[in-house]
Design a protein around this motif. Structure first.
Motif, PDB file in Angstrom:
ATOM      1  N   THR A 164       0.848  -1.192   0.000  1.00  0.00           N
ATOM      2  CA  THR A 164       0.000   0.000   0.000  1.00  0.00           C
ATOM      3  C   THR A 164       0.884   1.243   0.000  1.00  0.00           C
ATOM      4  N   ILE A 165       0.519   2.216  -0.812  1.00  0.00           N
ATOM      5  CA  ILE A 165       1.216   3.500  -0.793  1.00  0.00           C
ATOM      6  C   ILE A 165       0.235   4.577  -0.342  1.00  0.00           C
ATOM      7  N   THR A 166       0.764   5.653   0.174  1.00  0.00           N
ATOM      8  CA  THR A 166      -0.072   6.763   0.619  1.00  0.00           C
ATOM      9  C   THR A 166       0.284   8.001  -0.195  1.00  0.00           C
ATOM     10  N   ALA A 167      -0.650   8.432  -1.023  1.00  0.00           N
ATOM     11  CA  ALA A 167      -0.421   9.575  -1.908  1.00  0.00           C
ATOM     12  C   ALA A 167      -0.964  10.854  -1.273  1.00  0.00           C
ATOM     13  N   THR A 168      -0.272  11.944  -1.513  1.00  0.00           N
ATOM     14  CA  THR A 168      -0.719  13.243  -1.021  1.00  0.00           C
ATOM     15  C   THR A 168      -0.973  14.168  -2.194  1.00  0.00           C
TER      16      THR A 168
END
Length: 444
Positions: A186-190
């Motif tokens: 999982t990646i967390t994009a901003t």
């Protein structure tokens, strides 16, 4: 009779090889060890080509999915590396070796959460020779996608296919049983920061007490009220005027400055300051032209603007050697430190960027400049009015990237040191030899 026997042998040979390829992904695959954070183990249903004589079967396979950036911004490109684990041996009863460069894997990755998309990545046709009875190698496939939404984005392995060109062109598709498979990573994009293109210019950088300075603004919201004020640091010093932007977002205003404490002028939309709709402050100094008291002398001194320059500690970087292999290898190094000296004593910041050429190797071998990435760092010397900011970690490429920068301010300048850790992703089966690229630095 002889021709008939030869044709039968050829059919058995092709069926054996195709059967071996199909078996590599099913029939109770064994995990190589504990699952890593980016590993997903899942059951698949595989359909070997009819010529193999092998019926469809269910089995377990393993996908290890890693990404180049776990915290990207919207608009960034993320590189995905997918390692498909096929630990079964070549179990063909005909016990044939499989030649090099005959197998092409295609995998699918399902994006979920904040961004939904089905990615398809095709691997290189570059398997090594697989001896009869030997284990099948892992297949490494890379691809990219562009982040389009902020939030958590999951990457989940989906269906895949194994294509063989040995003897005859065939496919062995495998579909996920009871989809979806477990999430691999999982990646967390901003959200990308909004670009503030508002700019101010002054008709003069200084004036006597009570003199008027013409303030010109561009890039503001069209047909919007703007407030122009004098400041000292973050505090207003009392000078004020209002203006309204035209249809292109520009304005011109005249501000009378009489406070000796004023060191800069800024403008913002509306009547309440918000950095996202402001420009400046731009440096401005007030000259005290009042006469000295009787029996005294008034002393004045002038500081002239200096230059913006850079020097580097060296002009050659020797990156680590890597062994040629069937997977991506990483050659690492460190950029020679770059020293930036800003002696302009004004209000304008600076930006230090770089771009690279492709790595030319032996013969016609080339490694793309997009395979070069860095992790920048930057330090500020004590006493400097500005503070430098390191650029983002990621690809340099021919398009270029920012190594370091310093923002505009009321008073800018100082001495700074910028450097970066370098990483070159050397593709699988790259030709042996020396590869060279030119990294060009630009200071503005």
């Amino acid at each position: 009779m002889i021709a008939s026997a030869q044709r039968a042998t050829a059919r058995r040979r092709a069926a054996a090889v195709l059967g071996a390829v199909a078996l590599a992904f099913g029939g109770g695959a064994v995990l190589a060890g504990p699952a890593a954070a980016a590993t997903s183990s899942f059951s698949v249903h595989c359909v070997p080509p009819a010529i193999s004589g092998i019926p469809a079967f269910d089995g377990t396979t393993v996908a290890d999915i890693s990404v180049s950036d776990t915290t990207p911004q919207v608009g960034d490109t993320v590189t995905v590396t997918y390692v498909l684990d096929a630990p079964l041996a070549n179990t063909s009863t005909f016990n044939l070796a499989i030649p090099a460069d005959q197998i092409t894997p295609t995998v699918k990755v399902q994006l979920g959460g904040a961004q939904t998309d089905l990615l398809t990545f095709v691997g290189p046709k570059s398997n090594p020779v697989i001896p009869a009875g030997a284990d099948f190698p892992n297949f490494t496939i890379t691809g990219t996608f562009t982040v389009t939404a902020p939030g958590d984005i999951t990457l989940t392995p989906s269906d895949f296919n194994v294509h063989s060109d040995y003897g005859i062109s065939t496919d062995s598709p495998c579909t996920v049983n009871n989809p979806p498979a477990p999430v691999a990573t999982t990646i967390t994009a901003t959200s990308a920061p909004a670009t503030n293109n508002r700019k101010l210019t002054l008709s003069s950088g200084s004036g006597v007490i009570g003199a008027s300075v013409t303030v010109t603004g561009t890039g503001f919201t069209p047909d919007t009220a703007v407030t122009v004020v004098g400041v000292k640091g973050a505090d207003a010093t009392g000078e004020y005027t209002a203006a309204t932007t035209d249809s292109s977002g520009g304005f011109t205003a005249s501000l009378s400055v009489s406070n000796l404490d004023t060191t800069g002028i800024l403008a913002f939309e509306g009547t309440t300051y918000d950095a996202s709709t402001a420009a400046g402050p731009i440096a401005y100094s007030v000259t005290d032209n009042s006469p000295p008291p009787p029996g005294s002398q008034k002393l004045t001194a002038t500081v002239k603007s200096g230059t913006l320059s850079m020097t580097q500690a060296g002009d050659t970087v020797e990156m680590t050697a890597v062994d040629a292999s069937g997977s991506v290898a990483h050659s690492t190094g460190a950029l020679n430190a770059v020293t930036v000296k800003d002696y302009r004593a004004g209000s304008t910041g600076w930006s230090l960027t770089a771009k690279a050429t492709d790595f030319d190797g032996p013969g016609s071998a080339v490694i793309s400049a997009d395979a070069l990435s860095w992790t920048p760092s930057c330090s500020t010397a004590a006493g400097s009015p500005s503070t430098c900011v390191a650029g983002s970690a990621g690809t340099i490429g021919t398009a270029g990237a920012t190594l370091a920068s310093a923002p505009d301010g009321t008073l800018t300048g100082g001495e700074f040191t910028a450097d970066a850790d370098l990483d070159l992703a050397v593709p699988a089966f790259s030709a042996a030899g020396t590869y060279s690229s030119v990294l060009t630095l630009t200071l503005t």
